[in-house]
Scaffold this active site. Structure first.
Site, PDB file in Angstrom:
ATOM      1  CD  GLU A 137     -19.553  -5.012 -11.588  1.00 55.24           C
ATOM      2  OE1 GLU A 137     -20.495  -4.531 -10.918  1.00 55.24           O
ATOM      3  OE2 GLU A 137     -18.432  -5.193 -11.120  1.00 55.24           O
ATOM      4  CG  ASP A 176      -2.015   1.040   1.161  1.00 54.24           C
ATOM      5  OD1 ASP A 176      -1.727   2.162   0.696  1.00 54.24           O
ATOM      6  OD2 ASP A 176      -3.152   0.730   1.542  1.00 54.24           O
ATOM      7  CB  THR A 226     -13.703  -8.355  -3.468  1.00 55.37           C
ATOM      8  OG1 THR A 226     -12.615  -7.899  -2.652  1.00 55.37           O
ATOM      9  CG2 THR A 226     -13.892  -9.842  -3.319  1.00 55.37           C
ATOM     10  CB  ALA A 227     -10.686  -3.991  -5.642  1.00 54.74           C
ATOM     11  CG  HIS A 246     -20.274  -5.596  -7.340  1.00 54.43           C
ATOM     12  ND1 HIS A 246     -19.810  -4.559  -8.110  1.00 54.43           N
ATOM     13  CD2 HIS A 246     -19.954  -5.265  -6.060  1.00 54.43           C
ATOM     14  CE1 HIS A 246     -19.251  -3.650  -7.333  1.00 54.43           C
ATOM     15  NE2 HIS A 246     -19.316  -4.064  -6.090  1.00 54.43           N
ATOM     16  CB  ILE A 247     -22.882 -10.681  -3.855  1.00 51.76           C
ATOM     17  CG1 ILE A 247     -22.225 -11.921  -4.431  1.00 51.76           C
ATOM     18  CG2 ILE A 247     -24.145 -10.371  -4.633  1.00 51.76           C
ATOM     19  CD1 ILE A 247     -21.131 -12.522  -3.642  1.00 51.76           C
TER      20      ILE A 247
END
Ligand code: NAD
Length: 311
Positions: free
Chosen positions: A264, A172, A233-234, A283-284
């Site tokens: 999407e 990061d 998942t970003a 996207h859950i």
């Protein structure tokens, strides 16, 4: 009475909590009926969205009274934040309210992908017995999880992975190597190159901005350990989907899971169709019963407070 328009699904109890004192228009279908949404906006003081309603220049132009945008989630890439700032519109994300759901998704999926045993149900039901092929799975214990982006979700994911006995490394660039978060969470601060080289599972937790678009492209996929797994998942644009499909077909990666996509829903002819060892979810990652209730109630409270303060 001030009007609040809600264009995507929100937990009913939170919609109810907004009703006293406000004119609430809850139409979760508006996200797919933009003309109807635009027609309702000229009178709106607040708009509540998830990630699919595009809060862009055209929408803002149709919303002269708008003062508050509530976001039922955290990524702000569907909202023109700069234009909102210029207009004095307050943008309120649901910081922290769905992080646990994403973290659980990542760690359980990483373990599933490393084990590699869960994609043969149809064959087993049909009488096949692929026991030898599926006996090569790996334990999570002692494996290295690499987190790209070490904010709220990255840190919660680290804690769950450590409970499984995984080592955690993270990249990061906004966090200095001296930041106390490294010692307090037990993750090792590394460069992106080292992370890709060392990790058995790589998981993405960055916002989608210019610097992260196609952060994971052909060269970085090649730099990952052979047999590693990737979880995104970003946001869809962070991974080059064609390059990932090639890496899976070539067997360089043992598996991948994508919850977010460049388009999407996926468009016809997506390079991801028919790719082996690939789990796809719509996207859950951050949407569970519990997270939905938390996110919705947090936004209901904060939007109410913002409108009342402006009264
Ligand atoms: P956060 O802001 O707490 O953390 C993001 C981290 O990314 C920050 O620490 C930041 O310093 C770091 N970062 C920024 N640019 C970077 C770069 N170029 N390289 C590496 N790190 C970088 O956000 P969060 O709550 O952890 O959420 C992360 C992302 O997850 C969100 O932006 C959102 O897009 C996505 N998300 C998806 C779901 C889902 O349902 N799939 C749910 C919630 C969040």
């Amino acid at each position: 009475m001030k009007r609040i328009c809600i264009s995507e699904f929100m937990d009913p109890a939170a919609v109810q909590a907004l009703t006293p004192g406000f004119d609430v228009r809850y139409e979760p279908g508006w996200v797919d009926q933009r003309p109807a949404l635009l027609d309702a906006l000229p009178e709106a003081d607040a708009l509540i969205v998830r990630n699919r309603t595009q809060v862009d220049a055209a929408l803002l132009e149709r919303s002269p009274a708008l003062r508050v945008v509530g976001r039922l989630g955290v990524g702000l890439d569907n909202i023109d934040v700069g234009a909102c700032r210029e207009r004095g519109i307050q943008v309120i994300p649901a910081v922290g309210a769905n992080a646990r759901s994403v973290a659980e998704y990542v760690v359980t999926t990483a373990a599933m992908l490393l084990r590699g045993a869960y994609l043969a149900s149809e064959q087993v039901a049909a009488g096949a017995w692929p026991r030898a092929r599926l006996s090569e799975g790996r334990e999570a214990l002692g494996k290295t999880l690499g987190l790209i982006g070490y904010g709220d979700i990255g840190r919660q994911t680290a804690a769950l992975a450590q409970a499984f006995g995984m080592q955690v490394v993270a990249y990061d660039p906004m966090l200095s190597p001296d930041d106390p978060v490294w010692a307090s969470t037990g993750a090792t601060c590394v460069s992106l190159e080292t992370l890709l080289e060392q990790s058995d599972a790589v998981s993405l937790h960055v916002p989608l901005v210019a610097a992260t678009r196609h952060l994971i492209e052909v060269g970085r996929l090649a730099a990952m350990k052979s047999g590693a797994v990737l979880i995104n998942t970003a946001r869809g644009g962070v991974v080059d989907e064609s390059a990932l499909a090639d890496a899976l077909r070539a067997g360089h990666l043992a598996g991948a899971a994508l919850d977010v996509f460049e388009a999407e829903p996926l468009s016809a002819g997506s390079p991801l169709a028919g790719v082996p060892n690939l789990l796809l979810t719509p996207h859950i990652g951050g949407v569970t019963r519990e997270a939905n209730a938390r996110v919705s109630m947090l936004i209901a409270r904060q939007v109410r407070q913002a409108l009342e303060e402006q009264a």
